[in-house]
Design a protein around this motif. Sequence first.
Motif, PDB file in Angstrom:
ATOM      1  N   SER A 226     -83.274  37.657  14.632  1.00 50.94           N
ATOM      2  CA  SER A 226     -82.897  37.450  16.033  1.00 50.94           C
ATOM      3  C   SER A 226     -84.119  37.013  16.837  1.00 50.94           C
ATOM      4  O   SER A 226     -85.249  37.007  16.335  1.00 50.94           O
ATOM      5  CB  SER A 226     -82.292  38.732  16.629  1.00 50.94           C
ATOM      6  N   GLY A 227     -83.857  36.631  18.108  1.00 53.18           N
ATOM      7  CA  GLY A 227     -84.933  36.221  18.987  1.00 53.18           C
ATOM      8  C   GLY A 227     -85.467  34.834  18.712  1.00 53.18           C
ATOM      9  O   GLY A 227     -86.588  34.509  19.109  1.00 53.18           O
ATOM     10  N   LEU A 228     -84.679  33.974  18.057  1.00 50.08           N
ATOM     11  CA  LEU A 228     -85.134  32.645  17.669  1.00 50.08           C
ATOM     12  C   LEU A 228     -84.710  31.565  18.645  1.00 50.08           C
ATOM     13  O   LEU A 228     -85.070  30.401  18.462  1.00 50.08           O
ATOM     14  CB  LEU A 228     -84.606  32.295  16.270  1.00 50.08           C
ATOM     15  N   GLY A 229     -83.941  31.908  19.655  1.00 51.40           N
ATOM     16  CA  GLY A 229     -83.434  30.892  20.565  1.00 51.40           C
ATOM     17  C   GLY A 229     -82.289  30.113  19.938  1.00 51.40           C
ATOM     18  O   GLY A 229     -81.681  30.526  18.956  1.00 51.40           O
ATOM     19  N   ALA A 245     -83.622  25.344  11.982  1.00 53.56           N
ATOM     20  CA  ALA A 245     -84.037  24.336  12.955  1.00 53.56           C
ATOM     21  C   ALA A 245     -83.897  24.916  14.354  1.00 53.56           C
ATOM     22  O   ALA A 245     -82.784  25.201  14.811  1.00 53.56           O
ATOM     23  CB  ALA A 245     -83.190  23.077  12.813  1.00 53.56           C
ATOM     24  N   GLY A 246     -85.032  25.072  15.032  1.00 52.50           N
ATOM     25  CA  GLY A 246     -85.030  25.602  16.392  1.00 52.50           C
ATOM     26  C   GLY A 246     -84.704  24.498  17.383  1.00 52.50           C
ATOM     27  O   GLY A 246     -85.602  23.914  18.004  1.00 52.50           O
ATOM     28  N   HIS A 247     -83.422  24.255  17.547  1.00 54.25           N
ATOM     29  CA  HIS A 247     -82.951  23.171  18.408  1.00 54.25           C
ATOM     30  C   HIS A 247     -83.429  23.344  19.843  1.00 54.25           C
ATOM     31  O   HIS A 247     -83.730  22.362  20.528  1.00 54.25           O
ATOM     32  CB  HIS A 247     -81.415  23.140  18.350  1.00 54.25           C
ATOM     33  N   GLY A 248     -83.529  24.579  20.296  1.00 54.51           N
ATOM     34  CA  GLY A 248     -83.933  24.837  21.677  1.00 54.51           C
ATOM     35  C   GLY A 248     -85.413  25.075  21.863  1.00 54.51           C
ATOM     36  O   GLY A 248     -85.888  25.176  22.998  1.00 54.51           O
ATOM     37  N   ILE A 252     -89.458  24.734  13.660  1.00 55.39           N
ATOM     38  CA  ILE A 252     -88.724  25.115  12.455  1.00 55.39           C
ATOM     39  C   ILE A 252     -89.241  26.484  12.038  1.00 55.39           C
ATOM     40  O   ILE A 252     -90.456  26.702  11.925  1.00 55.39           O
ATOM     41  CB  ILE A 252     -88.906  24.100  11.315  1.00 55.39           C
ATOM     42  N   TYR A 253     -88.322  27.418  11.866  1.00 59.38           N
ATOM     43  CA  TYR A 253     -88.673  28.777  11.483  1.00 59.38           C
ATOM     44  C   TYR A 253     -88.517  28.973   9.978  1.00 59.38           C
ATOM     45  O   TYR A 253     -87.629  28.391   9.346  1.00 59.38           O
ATOM     46  CB  TYR A 253     -87.763  29.782  12.197  1.00 59.38           C
ATOM     47  N   GLY A 259     -85.997  39.192   6.316  1.00 59.10           N
ATOM     48  CA  GLY A 259     -85.651  38.906   7.703  1.00 59.10           C
ATOM     49  C   GLY A 259     -86.839  38.665   8.619  1.00 59.10           C
ATOM     50  O   GLY A 259     -86.660  38.392   9.810  1.00 59.10           O
ATOM     51  N   THR A 260     -88.052  38.720   8.081  1.00 61.80           N
ATOM     52  CA  THR A 260     -89.240  38.468   8.895  1.00 61.80           C
ATOM     53  C   THR A 260     -89.370  36.976   9.180  1.00 61.80           C
ATOM     54  O   THR A 260     -89.405  36.160   8.263  1.00 61.80           O
ATOM     55  CB  THR A 260     -90.511  38.956   8.173  1.00 61.80           C
ATOM     56  N   ALA A 261     -89.435  36.624  10.462  1.00 65.17           N
ATOM     57  CA  ALA A 261     -89.472  35.214  10.861  1.00 65.17           C
ATOM     58  C   ALA A 261     -90.874  34.798  11.259  1.00 65.17           C
ATOM     59  O   ALA A 261     -91.626  35.557  11.881  1.00 65.17           O
ATOM     60  CB  ALA A 261     -88.513  34.976  12.023  1.00 65.17           C
ATOM     61  N   SER A 262     -91.239  33.560  10.885  1.00 66.49           N
ATOM     62  CA  SER A 262     -92.505  32.971  11.294  1.00 66.49           C
ATOM     63  C   SER A 262     -92.263  31.505  11.636  1.00 66.49           C
ATOM     64  O   SER A 262     -91.226  30.932  11.282  1.00 66.49           O
ATOM     65  CB  SER A 262     -93.554  33.101  10.196  1.00 66.49           C
TER      66      SER A 262
END
Length: 281
Positions: A226-229, A245-248, A252-253, A259-262
């Motif tokens: 979560s928290g990826l926009g 793909a972080g469209h907003g 790119i995550y 579940g750890t995001a970078s």
Amino acid sequence: MKKTIIHFLQILTVALAGLALAPTSANAKHQGNLFATDNTTIREFEPDGTQTFFAAGLARPRGLAFDKKGNLFVAVINSGAPGSGTIVRITLDGNQSLFASGLDSPSGVAIDKKGNLFVAGGFGTVYKITSDGAVSTFASFAPFPATQLFGDAFDEEGNLFVADAVNGVIYLITPNGTVSTFAVLTPGVDGLAFDRDGNLYVSTADPGDGRIIKIAPSGTQSTFASGLGDCRGLAFDLAGNLFAAGHGTNLIYKIAPDGTASIFATGLAVPQYLAFAPKDK
């Protein structure tokens, strides 16, 4: 002398066999790399995040998928008017050709085991496109704004899953075209991808939350990240990492199996969808 010639021929035969089995230089260069569409281009990323432009001059490219031969198929919206959408085929050496046309707002692209393309049209149609480019309607829903289809993905049984962003619904379509509702989420669902265990991952377009939702084969839902926009396309690498793909956010995550995001890549122009180039087994 005769033995020397025979020995030379044996060595030559082995060398030629090795060349026949080896991937072409074009394919080898791209194998396992991540490809992403943005507003006008397709970008290519090596595993370390090194970025290059693979194709340019496309009018609003969206979904993309590789076939077994390494051809990249890209949905292009163009003007956005009904019937203006196309599918462009791009070889790994960069040659572009028109594969199919006359589509309404094509978005997600998925390829079945027989090499047929299935394209989620934003106006409510799922298209089937055979390997020779013949287009037919595989499934039809109420047209936009009642329905807006985005991402699609196949499970191992050949069922096609399609995300309806307007209604927050994931549809399951069997190989014979029977449609049912697999899951109901919040509006804004978009990208879809399956992991090796058959779990379905769904991106959401909520700028304030930006969750990736995990849906087990039983239908049980949980939040994976979560928290990826506002996110769109999803794709897994061979190590089980999920890329979004972080469209907003123009990012790119990379999301590890826990579940750890970078942040994997920056500087994109409204990224849309993702696909990994196949690797020789």
